[in-house]
Design a protein around this motif. Structure first.
Motif, PDB file in Angstrom:
ATOM      1  N   TYR A  35      40.386  33.062 -17.751  1.00 42.24           N
ATOM      2  CA  TYR A  35      39.102  33.728 -17.494  1.00 42.24           C
ATOM      3  C   TYR A  35      39.469  34.869 -16.755  1.00 42.24           C
ATOM      4  O   TYR A  35      40.613  35.047 -16.136  1.00 42.24           O
ATOM      5  CB  TYR A  35      38.560  32.822 -16.549  1.00 42.24           C
ATOM      6  N   GLN A  37      37.406  37.295 -13.913  1.00 42.83           N
ATOM      7  CA  GLN A  37      36.559  37.388 -12.934  1.00 42.83           C
ATOM      8  C   GLN A  37      35.997  38.678 -12.286  1.00 42.83           C
ATOM      9  O   GLN A  37      36.831  39.461 -11.889  1.00 42.83           O
ATOM     10  CB  GLN A  37      36.691  36.403 -11.863  1.00 42.83           C
ATOM     11  N   GLY A  40      29.492  40.096  -9.959  1.00 38.89           N
ATOM     12  CA  GLY A  40      28.283  39.970 -10.829  1.00 38.89           C
ATOM     13  C   GLY A  40      28.396  39.443 -12.256  1.00 38.89           C
ATOM     14  O   GLY A  40      27.396  39.288 -12.753  1.00 38.89           O
ATOM     15  N   MET A  41      29.572  39.252 -12.664  1.00 36.22           N
ATOM     16  CA  MET A  41      29.754  38.719 -13.820  1.00 36.22           C
ATOM     17  C   MET A  41      30.080  37.124 -14.082  1.00 36.22           C
ATOM     18  O   MET A  41      30.248  36.547 -15.104  1.00 36.22           O
ATOM     19  CB  MET A  41      30.641  39.522 -14.841  1.00 36.22           C
ATOM     20  N   GLY A  42      30.463  36.826 -12.779  1.00 37.74           N
ATOM     21  CA  GLY A  42      31.046  35.439 -12.722  1.00 37.74           C
ATOM     22  C   GLY A  42      32.339  35.272 -13.684  1.00 37.74           C
ATOM     23  O   GLY A  42      33.226  36.233 -13.646  1.00 37.74           O
ATOM     24  N   LEU A  43      32.544  34.010 -14.035  1.00 30.78           N
ATOM     25  CA  LEU A  43      33.676  33.774 -14.965  1.00 30.78           C
ATOM     26  C   LEU A  43      33.531  33.958 -16.155  1.00 30.78           C
ATOM     27  O   LEU A  43      32.828  33.341 -16.720  1.00 30.78           O
ATOM     28  CB  LEU A  43      34.376  32.376 -14.446  1.00 30.78           C
ATOM     29  N   LEU A  45      35.134  33.648 -20.329  1.00 30.05           N
ATOM     30  CA  LEU A  45      36.232  33.010 -20.891  1.00 30.05           C
ATOM     31  C   LEU A  45      36.960  33.984 -21.893  1.00 30.05           C
ATOM     32  O   LEU A  45      36.224  34.649 -22.666  1.00 30.05           O
ATOM     33  CB  LEU A  45      35.979  31.695 -21.878  1.00 30.05           C
ATOM     34  N   GLU A  59      34.757  34.314 -24.900  1.00 26.58           N
ATOM     35  CA  GLU A  59      33.698  35.203 -24.808  1.00 26.58           C
ATOM     36  C   GLU A  59      34.183  36.556 -24.848  1.00 26.58           C
ATOM     37  O   GLU A  59      33.527  37.569 -25.379  1.00 26.58           O
ATOM     38  CB  GLU A  59      33.060  35.032 -23.473  1.00 26.58           C
TER      39      GLU A  59
ATOM     40  N   LYS B   9      22.385  36.258  -6.715  1.00 21.10           N
ATOM     41  CA  LYS B   9      23.884  36.502  -6.351  1.00 21.10           C
ATOM     42  C   LYS B   9      24.324  36.157  -5.161  1.00 21.10           C
ATOM     43  O   LYS B   9      25.469  36.129  -4.720  1.00 21.10           O
ATOM     44  CB  LYS B   9      23.891  37.779  -6.899  1.00 21.10           C
ATOM     45  N   MET B  84      32.039  31.468  -2.439  1.00 26.55           N
ATOM     46  CA  MET B  84      31.429  31.621  -3.705  1.00 26.55           C
ATOM     47  C   MET B  84      31.320  30.454  -4.434  1.00 26.55           C
ATOM     48  O   MET B  84      32.308  29.766  -4.580  1.00 26.55           O
ATOM     49  CB  MET B  84      32.250  32.943  -4.628  1.00 26.55           C
ATOM     50  N   TYR B  86      30.262  28.290  -7.894  1.00 24.43           N
ATOM     51  CA  TYR B  86      29.950  28.498  -9.224  1.00 24.43           C
ATOM     52  C   TYR B  86      28.985  27.153  -9.998  1.00 24.43           C
ATOM     53  O   TYR B  86      30.077  26.121  -9.660  1.00 24.43           O
ATOM     54  CB  TYR B  86      31.258  28.856 -10.238  1.00 24.43           C
ATOM     55  N   ARG B  99      35.863  22.820 -22.795  1.00 27.84           N
ATOM     56  CA  ARG B  99      35.506  24.028 -22.439  1.00 27.84           C
ATOM     57  C   ARG B  99      34.300  24.013 -21.278  1.00 27.84           C
ATOM     58  O   ARG B  99      33.632  23.124 -21.487  1.00 27.84           O
ATOM     59  CB  ARG B  99      34.887  24.833 -23.590  1.00 27.84           C
ATOM     60  N   LEU B 100      34.514  24.869 -20.279  1.00 31.51           N
ATOM     61  CA  LEU B 100      33.536  24.940 -19.482  1.00 31.51           C
ATOM     62  C   LEU B 100      32.699  26.601 -19.496  1.00 31.51           C
ATOM     63  O   LEU B 100      33.417  27.360 -19.691  1.00 31.51           O
ATOM     64  CB  LEU B 100      34.106  24.871 -17.883  1.00 31.51           C
ATOM     65  N   PHE B 102      30.426  28.762 -17.290  1.00 27.94           N
ATOM     66  CA  PHE B 102      30.330  29.022 -15.904  1.00 27.94           C
ATOM     67  C   PHE B 102      28.942  30.091 -15.766  1.00 27.94           C
ATOM     68  O   PHE B 102      28.749  30.957 -16.510  1.00 27.94           O
ATOM     69  CB  PHE B 102      31.471  29.928 -15.145  1.00 27.94           C
ATOM     70  N   GLY B 103      28.353  29.711 -14.593  1.00 28.87           N
ATOM     71  CA  GLY B 103      27.296  30.808 -14.311  1.00 28.87           C
ATOM     72  C   GLY B 103      27.990  31.957 -13.723  1.00 28.87           C
ATOM     73  O   GLY B 103      29.256  32.008 -13.556  1.00 28.87           O
ATOM     74  N   ARG B 104      27.152  33.027 -13.092  1.00 30.09           N
ATOM     75  CA  ARG B 104      27.594  34.130 -12.388  1.00 30.09           C
ATOM     76  C   ARG B 104      27.934  34.061 -11.030  1.00 30.09           C
ATOM     77  O   ARG B 104      28.324  34.906 -10.364  1.00 30.09           O
ATOM     78  CB  ARG B 104      26.739  35.341 -12.834  1.00 30.09           C
ATOM     79  N   GLY B 105      27.697  32.748 -10.510  1.00 29.12           N
ATOM     80  CA  GLY B 105      28.140  32.589  -9.208  1.00 29.12           C
ATOM     81  C   GLY B 105      27.079  33.051  -8.211  1.00 29.12           C
ATOM     82  O   GLY B 105      26.224  33.889  -8.309  1.00 29.12           O
TER      83      GLY B 105
END
Lengths: 113, 112
Positions: A35, A37, A40-43, A45, A59, B9, B84, B86, B99-100, B102-105
């Protein structure tokens, strides 16, 4: 227990250089992933693998290559680094089953200048 | 399509106040939902998952299939909860097991 080990922790590259981020796990996990990081975009893939010899795109795969020659190792290669690849990279692994707990490496902070 | 949405956020609360971190998902099957946490300068780690129905560090999360939500709650926030968070989703289909998404946190800050 070592868990998931990533190297290096920090790296500065010049635009156009190539490098490999290393990831190793000692838990015999089938599933491994990379991933990035970004604020503002998170994680997001990049690539993942469900076993030795099997890889697939996530992604945001452009500019990155992976291979999985063994169960333990899943290196990520940057072919020609670009400033847009400045990010923190995380490797993760888990069992290939429902509701897996993912174990993460400590991250690699990459800066491309 | 974004499978996991975390609308905030940033979230700030004072110590001792209740805190709720929101997570909504989009998936037609029977997903598995998780909360991961990343404390400053540490690696991501699993906080809790809905199938366990447990409380970790005072946090709980209930899967609401009707509202497709998995909000994380704690009745009395502590300064050490600053991190943070997630929200993540795992599908129940064989081809994508493991597969995970994730949201943007959400960056939670708990003020003293």
């Amino acid at each position: 227990n070592a868990g998931v080990t990533q190297t290096p922790k920090f790296q500065v590259l010049k635009t156009g250089q190539s490098m490999t981020l290393q990831c190793a796990q000692d838990m015999n996990h089938e599933y491994m992933s990379w991933y990035r990081q970004d604020p503002g975009m998170g994680l997001r893939l990049i690539h993942y693998s469900v076993g030795a010899g099997i890889t697939d795109q996530g992604e945001v795969p452009n500019g990155y290559n992976v291979s999985r020659s063994t169960t333990e190792d899943f290196p990520l290669r940057l072919l020609s680094a670009a400033p847009s690849q400045t990010s923190v990279y995380f490797c993760a692994s888990s069992y290939l089953r429902q509701a897996p707990e993912a174990f993460f490496g400590q991250g690699t902070r990459l800066t491309v200048v | 399509a974004q499978r996991v949405t975390q609308p905030e956020k940033l979230l700030s609360v004072f110590k001792g106040a209740p805190v709720e971190l929101k997570c909504n998902y989009s998936y037609s099957g029977s997903p598995e939902l998780f909360w991961y946490v990343q404390y400053s300068r540490q690696r991501l780690q699993l906080l809790l998952r809905h199938i366990s129905r447990e409380s970790i560090k005072g946090f709980t999360a209930d899967l609401n299939k009707g509202e497709t939500s998995f909000h994380l709650k704690k009745p009395f926030a502590q300064e050490e909860d600053s991190a943070m968070y997630y929200c993540a989703l795992s599908e129940d289909r064989g081809s994508t097991l493991g597969r995970l998404y994730f949201g943007r946190g959400t960056q939670l800050t708990v003020w003293p």
